[in-house]
Write an enzyme that holds these catalytic residues in place. Structure first.
Site, short mmCIF file in Angstrom:
data_model
loop_
_atom_site.label_atom_id
_atom_site.label_comp_id
_atom_site.label_asym_id
_atom_site.label_seq_id
_atom_site.Cartn_x
_atom_site.Cartn_y
_atom_site.Cartn_z
N GLU A 54 0.85 -1.19 0.00
CA GLU A 54 0.00 0.00 0.00
C GLU A 54 0.89 1.24 0.00
OE1 GLU A 54 -3.25 0.28 2.67
OE2 GLU A 54 -3.65 2.34 2.02
N GLU A 79 4.69 4.69 3.92
CA GLU A 79 4.17 6.04 4.20
C GLU A 79 5.32 6.88 4.73
OE1 GLU A 79 2.56 9.14 4.43
OE2 GLU A 79 0.83 7.84 4.13
N ASP A 129 -2.32 12.08 -3.16
CA ASP A 129 -2.48 13.54 -3.15
C ASP A 129 -2.73 14.03 -4.57
OD1 ASP A 129 -1.37 14.35 -0.25
OD2 ASP A 129 -0.20 12.70 -1.06
N LYS A 133 -3.17 22.07 -8.72
CA LYS A 133 -2.75 23.21 -9.55
C LYS A 133 -1.83 22.74 -10.68
CE LYS A 133 -3.18 26.39 -5.74
NZ LYS A 133 -2.52 26.66 -4.47
N ASP A 165 -10.74 10.92 -5.57
CA ASP A 165 -11.99 11.67 -5.54
C ASP A 165 -11.83 12.98 -6.32
OD1 ASP A 165 -10.29 12.99 -3.80
OD2 ASP A 165 -11.90 13.61 -2.44
N LYS A 198 -10.91 8.38 6.53
CA LYS A 198 -11.29 9.75 6.90
C LYS A 198 -11.10 10.67 5.69
CE LYS A 198 -9.44 12.93 10.00
NZ LYS A 198 -8.36 13.11 10.94
N PHE A 199 -10.02 10.43 4.96
CA PHE A 199 -9.72 11.27 3.81
C PHE A 199 -10.83 11.17 2.76
CE2 PHE A 199 -7.96 12.34 -0.23
CZ PHE A 199 -7.30 13.51 0.06
N GLU A 200 -11.27 9.91 2.51
CA GLU A 200 -12.35 9.74 1.52
C GLU A 200 -13.64 10.40 2.01
OE1 GLU A 200 -13.42 5.71 0.55
OE2 GLU A 200 -14.76 6.38 -1.05
C1 SAM Z 1 -4.26 12.02 0.58
S1 SAM Z 1 -3.47 10.93 1.63
C2 SAM Z 1 -4.45 9.45 1.56
C3 SAM Z 1 -4.13 8.50 2.67
C4 SAM Z 1 -4.89 7.17 2.67
N1 SAM Z 1 -4.48 6.33 1.55
C5 SAM Z 1 -6.38 7.36 2.68
O1 SAM Z 1 -7.05 6.91 1.76
O2 SAM Z 1 -6.89 7.94 3.64
C6 SAM Z 1 -2.02 10.47 0.67
C7 SAM Z 1 -0.93 9.87 1.53
O3 SAM Z 1 0.11 9.38 0.69
C8 SAM Z 1 1.34 9.65 1.30
N2 SAM Z 1 2.36 9.67 0.23
C9 SAM Z 1 2.37 10.47 -0.87
N3 SAM Z 1 3.43 10.23 -1.64
C10 SAM Z 1 4.12 9.23 -1.03
C11 SAM Z 1 5.32 8.56 -1.34
N4 SAM Z 1 6.02 8.85 -2.44
N5 SAM Z 1 5.76 7.61 -0.49
C12 SAM Z 1 5.06 7.32 0.64
N6 SAM Z 1 3.90 7.93 0.99
C13 SAM Z 1 3.45 8.88 0.16
C14 SAM Z 1 1.15 10.97 1.99
O4 SAM Z 1 2.07 11.18 3.04
C15 SAM Z 1 -0.29 10.86 2.48
O5 SAM Z 1 -0.36 10.36 3.79
#
Ligand code: SAM
Length: 218
Positions: A54, A79, A129, A133, A165, A198-200
Site C-alpha cells: 500500500e 508512508e 495527493d 494546480k 476523488d 477519513k480522507f475519503e
Molecule cells: C491524501 S493521503 C491518503 C491517505 C490514505 N491512503 C487514505 O485513503 O486515507 C495520501 C498519503 O500518501 C502519502 N504519500 C504520498 N506520496 C508518497 C510517497 N512517495 N511515499 C510514501 N507515501 C506517500 C502521503 O504522506 C499521504 O499520507
C-alpha cells in the site's frame, strides 16, 4: 536512483499524540522494516499467499481493516508521515494483526531500489495527493515513469488498484495507464474491501465523486 526531488507527499510534521508516541517507542521495531538491502518477501511474509504493497497508507484505517479481512495476504504499508504510521501501529496492536509491516520511506525510492522486479502481487494507491494546480502536476505520484516502474515490480497478472476523488486526477490516471501497453483494465466498481477512510469521507462531504481503477499487468 536518488529520492525524487519532486516529492509526491507534503511535509506535515512529526507531532504525535501521547498514545502514538508510546506505540512508536514500544512497537515500531516489531512491525517496521528498516530498509538496508533488497527486501526478501519470502522471509518478511512467511507462508502468505500474496504480497500487497500500500503506497501512502495515511492514518491506516483502511489498511488495518483490509489486512484484518485477508489474513492470508501480507501487507506492506509505505508512508512518510510518522503520526500516520503511529496511528496504524495502534490499530495493528488493537486488532492483533500479524500480516502488516510498515516502512517509513518514499515509496518511489523504495520500489526503485529495494524491491525486486516481478515480486509484488498487488499495489493499493488509495487517494493519492491530487496536486490540483497546474504547476503542481509534476508532484503527482502517477507519472509515466511511475507506471513503468509499477509494470516492472508487479508479478505477471499482478494488479494496481487506485482510487481518487479528484476527477481531473482520475482522467490523468486513466491517460497514463492507457498509454502503457503492459496494462489492461480501467474503471471498476468500488470493491467491497475498500473501506471508507477519513480522507475519503472528507471528499464525499465536499460532493466529490470517487473513481476506482484496477489495472492488471498483462
Ligand atoms: C491524501 S493521503 C491518503 C491517505 C490514505 N491512503 C487514505 O485513503 O486515507 C495520501 C498519503 O500518501 C502519502 N504519500 C504520498 N506520496 C508518497 C510517497 N512517495 N511515499 C510514501 N507515501 C506517500 C502521503 O504522506 C499521504 O499520507
Amino acid at each position: 536512483m536518488q529520492r525524487p526531488s519532486n516529492r509526491s507527499y507534503s511535509l506535515r510534521g512529526d507531532r504525535m499524540t501521547r498514545a502514538q508516541s508510546l506505540a512508536m517507542d514500544q512497537h515500531w521495531s516489531n512491525y517496521s522494516i528498516s530498509v538496508e538491502s533488497v527486501l526478501d518477501f519470502e522471509q518478511i511474509f512467511i507462508n502468505k499467499e500474496k504480497v500487497i504493497v500500500e503506497i501512502g497508507s495515511g492514518m491506516g484505517e483502511a489498511t488495518a481493516q483490509i489486512a484484518q479481512s485477508a489474513p492470508q495476504f501480507g501487507y506492506l504499508a509505505v508512508e512518510m508521515h510518522k503520526p500516520g504510521l503511529a496511528a496504524l501501529l495502534l490499530l495493528i496492536i488493537e486488532k492483533q494483526l500479524s500480516n502488516i509491516k510498515l516502512i517509513r520511506e518514499d515509496a518511489i525510492y523504495l520500489l526503485d531500489n529495494f524491491i525486486l522486479d516481478n515480486s509484488i502481487d498487488g499495489i493499493h494507491l488509495l487517494f493519492p495527493d491530487p496536486w490540483p494546480k497546474n504547476r503542481q502536476h509534476k508532484r503527482r505520484i502517477v507519472q509515466r515513469e511511475f507506471v513503468e516502474m509499477v509494470a516492472k515490480k508487479l508479478t505477471p497478472n499482478g494488479f494496481i488498484h487506485i482510487a481518487t476523488d479528484w476527477q481531473p486526477y482520475a482522467d490523468w490516471i486513466k491517460n497514463h495507464f492507457t498509454a502503457n501497453s503492459a496494462f489492461s483494465g480501467g474503471v471498476v466498481d468500488r470493491p467491497d474491501w475498500r473501506v471508507l477512510s477519513k480522507f475519503e469521507g472528507q471528499g464525499l462531504k465536499k460532493g466529490h465523486q470517487v473513481t476506482d481503477f484496477r489495472y492488471v499487468k498483462r
